[in-house]
Design a protein around this motif. Structure first.
Motif, PDB file in Angstrom:
ATOM      1  N   UNK A 265       0.838  -1.203   0.000  1.00 42.55           N
ATOM      2  CA  UNK A 265       0.000   0.000   0.000  1.00 42.55           C
ATOM      3  C   UNK A 265       0.874   1.253   0.000  1.00 42.55           C
ATOM      4  N   UNK A 266       1.915   1.258   0.819  1.00 41.50           N
ATOM      5  CA  UNK A 266       2.829   2.398   0.860  1.00 41.50           C
ATOM      6  C   UNK A 266       3.461   2.647  -0.507  1.00 41.50           C
ATOM      7  N   UNK A 267       3.898   1.583  -1.159  1.00 41.36           N
ATOM      8  CA  UNK A 267       4.546   1.725  -2.465  1.00 41.36           C
ATOM      9  C   UNK A 267       3.582   2.291  -3.501  1.00 41.36           C
ATOM     10  N   UNK A 268       2.339   1.860  -3.436  1.00 43.28           N
ATOM     11  CA  UNK A 268       1.369   2.327  -4.436  1.00 43.28           C
ATOM     12  C   UNK A 268       0.969   3.782  -4.208  1.00 43.28           C
ATOM     13  N   UNK A 289       2.802   5.085   8.806  1.00 46.98           N
ATOM     14  CA  UNK A 289       3.162   3.887   8.055  1.00 46.98           C
ATOM     15  C   UNK A 289       4.336   4.162   7.123  1.00 46.98           C
ATOM     16  N   UNK A 290       4.316   5.325   6.466  1.00 47.51           N
ATOM     17  CA  UNK A 290       5.407   5.674   5.563  1.00 47.51           C
ATOM     18  C   UNK A 290       6.720   5.848   6.316  1.00 47.51           C
ATOM     19  N   UNK A 291       6.634   6.439   7.486  1.00 43.96           N
ATOM     20  CA  UNK A 291       7.851   6.729   8.230  1.00 43.96           C
ATOM     21  C   UNK A 291       8.393   5.504   8.958  1.00 43.96           C
ATOM     22  N   UNK A 292       7.507   4.620   9.364  1.00 42.44           N
ATOM     23  CA  UNK A 292       7.924   3.498  10.210  1.00 42.44           C
ATOM     24  C   UNK A 292       7.973   2.167   9.480  1.00 42.44           C
ATOM     25  N   UNK A 293       7.240   2.048   8.398  1.00 51.38           N
ATOM     26  CA  UNK A 293       7.170   0.755   7.728  1.00 51.38           C
ATOM     27  C   UNK A 293       6.286  -0.215   8.489  1.00 51.38           C
ATOM     28  N   UNK A 294       6.092  -1.404   7.921  1.00 50.32           N
ATOM     29  CA  UNK A 294       5.198  -2.390   8.538  1.00 50.32           C
ATOM     30  C   UNK A 294       5.919  -3.669   8.921  1.00 50.32           C
ATOM     31  N   UNK A 295       6.992  -4.007   8.218  1.00 56.22           N
ATOM     32  CA  UNK A 295       7.654  -5.282   8.489  1.00 56.22           C
ATOM     33  C   UNK A 295       8.242  -5.297   9.893  1.00 56.22           C
ATOM     34  N   UNK A 296       7.882  -6.311  10.652  1.00 57.44           N
ATOM     35  CA  UNK A 296       8.417  -6.483  11.997  1.00 57.44           C
ATOM     36  C   UNK A 296       7.843  -5.536  13.017  1.00 57.44           C
ATOM     37  N   UNK A 297       6.889  -4.706  12.612  1.00 55.84           N
ATOM     38  CA  UNK A 297       6.366  -3.687  13.526  1.00 55.84           C
ATOM     39  C   UNK A 297       4.854  -3.794  13.686  1.00 55.84           C
ATOM     40  N   UNK A 298       4.274  -4.926  13.396  1.00 56.40           N
ATOM     41  CA  UNK A 298       2.818  -5.017  13.410  1.00 56.40           C
ATOM     42  C   UNK A 298       2.254  -4.743  14.789  1.00 56.40           C
TER      43      UNK A 298
END
Length: 507
Positions: A265-268, A289-298
């Motif tokens: 979603x961030x990439x799109x 979400x853009x600043x922190x990312x989602x992988x490993x941070x759910x």
């Protein structure tokens, strides 16, 4: 109550014991909130937040879910595809039925050895006025030279084609179960006939046994990789609202697949994304979400979403009678945080990230601190006077939107003098005593009485709830904020300010 809405003095950035104490208490609050909400509820809230996004294009939403369906692990695929198929059965069954109509011969096995299914579909009084019965009778008469002997009749003798031609209702005397079993055994032409295909093309047959048809279409999608099915899925993903797709599909995803979806979603959205509109909850969530990312941070995303976008629901859970134990602990922590000596620069060490922590960690503390404000505002501000005290103490210009004679307080707070504001306020009170005005109150749908209510138990009159609302300088006096909405608005406003300052310092 310090809201920390004045830009801090960036030179005053010494990390002291109070900063370390605040961070320690915020970390304790994090654990309490997550244990109170529960992971399942927190995931549902996160999915609801994603579903509320209105910046996702039709092509984006198609690509996001298509990618999940086509490229993720087999187990995830099947769970998501199963949920998608159920959704399609509910909304556009005819689209999938168009695929089934081309492969009706597989239904030979669907009915074989299953009298219950036979009677549900082929009886005259069965589903939707006997579509299966109509297909069977039409095929039998049209192809009587090859199948008439396979018709089983109730009674002592059968009916001739000539008799049925003049009295078509005689088909009602068929022994449906035995006839269909005969057709399964001896009339293969029926199962691929136009008549039978016509009977299933609207998708009503899916109601007989959804599980069977879910397995059938999953097999077509992943084992046969049938283009026709994927074309139907592609069209469905483009026609449904993004909120509906998220509401039905995201809850089935495992954590790693949900993280993958969020990263996609961030990439799109990245080419169209700008850091603005922080007061909008869904947009603020996207910035995080853009600043922190989602992988490993759910887990942290679950927490941040809960405190930023689901403040009211979280507060409602904490106020539940069964949550008395965590509520007492949360009250204790909030009290300790509130007791820490504060000024406009109290958050500066965190905003400048003197602790040298990861961005997501700092944002977590800021989100928790903003929710502490939300909690305190909801608990402590119960009167117009208490709200106006908060505004004045934090140099927020305001006026009462319910009174025409209220004057706009100065927006330029250089040399701000609270005593002069208090005099203005006292002047208003004296004026209101001389001339009382009728006030309109908000009320429940079941209560149309605007008069005071008499409580026979306490022998006292009970005033209707206060409905004062204010226009505030922090949004250009553009909206009227009631006491019910102010905690949510102010805590997001504060967080947005802190986030802007923090991101500027990261540059």
């Amino acid at each position: 109550m310090e809201l920390f809405v004045s830009e801090p003095n960036w030179n005053d950035d010494v990390e002291d014991d109070s900063t370390r104490l605040r961070i320690s208490l915020l970390n304790q609050l994090e654990s309490l909130i997550l244990s109170t909400v529960g992971r399942g509820e927190a995931r549902l809230w996160l999915c609801n937040t994603i579903a509320s996004l209105n910046c996702v294009t039709i092509m984006d939403q198609r690509d996001l879910f298509w990618d999940l369906l086509r490229t993720r692990g087999a187990n995830s695929n099947f769970a998501l595809a199963s949920q998608l198929l159920h959704f399609m059965f509910d909304t556009t069954p005819d689209k999938l039925a168009s695929v089934l109509a081309l492969r009706t011969r597989v239904l030979h096995n669907f009915f074989d050895g299953n009298p219950k299914r036979i009677l549900e579909w082929f009886s005259y009084s069965s589903l939707e006025q006997g579509k299966g019965f109509r297909a069977l009778s039409q095929f039998a008469f049209k192809n009587r030279d090859i199948c008439w002997e396979e018709l089983e009749w109730k009674g002592k003798h059968g009916q001739s084609p000539a008799m049925v031609a003049t009295k078509p209702h005689y088909f009602r005397y068929l022994d449906i179960q035995q006839t269909v079993e005969n057709f399964i055994e001896h009339v293969p032409e029926f199962w691929s006939s136009d008549e039978f295909a016509e009977s299933v093309k609207d998708g009503d047959i899916f109601l007989i046994d959804r599980s069977f048809f879910v397995r059938f279409f999953i097999n077509l999608m992943y084992k046969e990789d049938l283009k026709h099915v994927w074309d139907v899925v592609n069209e469905f993903l483009m026609r449904q609202p993004f909120s509906s797709l998220c509401g039905h599909l995201l809850i089935t995803l495992q954590d790693q697949d949900l993280s993958y979806f969020l990263e996609s979603l961030c990439k799109s959205l990245a080419p169209r994304m700008h850091i603005q509109n922080f007061n909008d909850a869904s947009h603020l969530f996207l910035i995080l979400l853009f600043k922190c990312g989602a992988y490993g941070c759910i887990d942290r995303l679950l927490l941040l979403n809960a405190v930023i976008t689901q403040g009211r629901q979280l507060l409602r859970l904490i106020r539940d009678e069964e949550a008395w134990e965590p509520r007492e602990k949360i009250n204790e922590i909030v009290s300790k945080i509130s007791a820490i000596p504060t000024n406009a620069n109290s958050l500066t060490p965190i905003l400048k990230n003197n602790c040298k922590m990861r961005t997501i960690q700092v944002i977590k503390w800021l989100g928790l601190q903003s929710w502490v404000l939300y909690y305190r505002l909801s608990q402590e501000c119960q009167t117009p006077e208490s709200w106006e005290s908060v505004f004045m103490n934090n140099q927020i210009g305001f006026r009462n939107s319910n009174k025409d004679e209220d004057r706009l307080l100065e927006e330029d707070f250089s040399g701000f003098d609270c005593s002069s504001s208090v005099r203005v306020k006292n002047k208003r009170r004296k004026k209101s005593r001389k001339k009382r005005k009728r006030t309109s109150y908000d009320h429940d749908e079941d209560n149309d009485d605007e008069l005071l209510h008499f409580d026979s138990a306490t022998q006292k009159f009970i005033s209707p709830p206060d409905t004062t609302s204010w226009l505030l300088s922090i949004d250009g006096y553009s909206s009227a904020w009631s006491s019910a909405d102010l905690p949510e608005y102010l805590h997001r406003h504060c967080l947005s300010k802190w986030m802007i300052w923090f991101f500027e310092k990261l540059r």
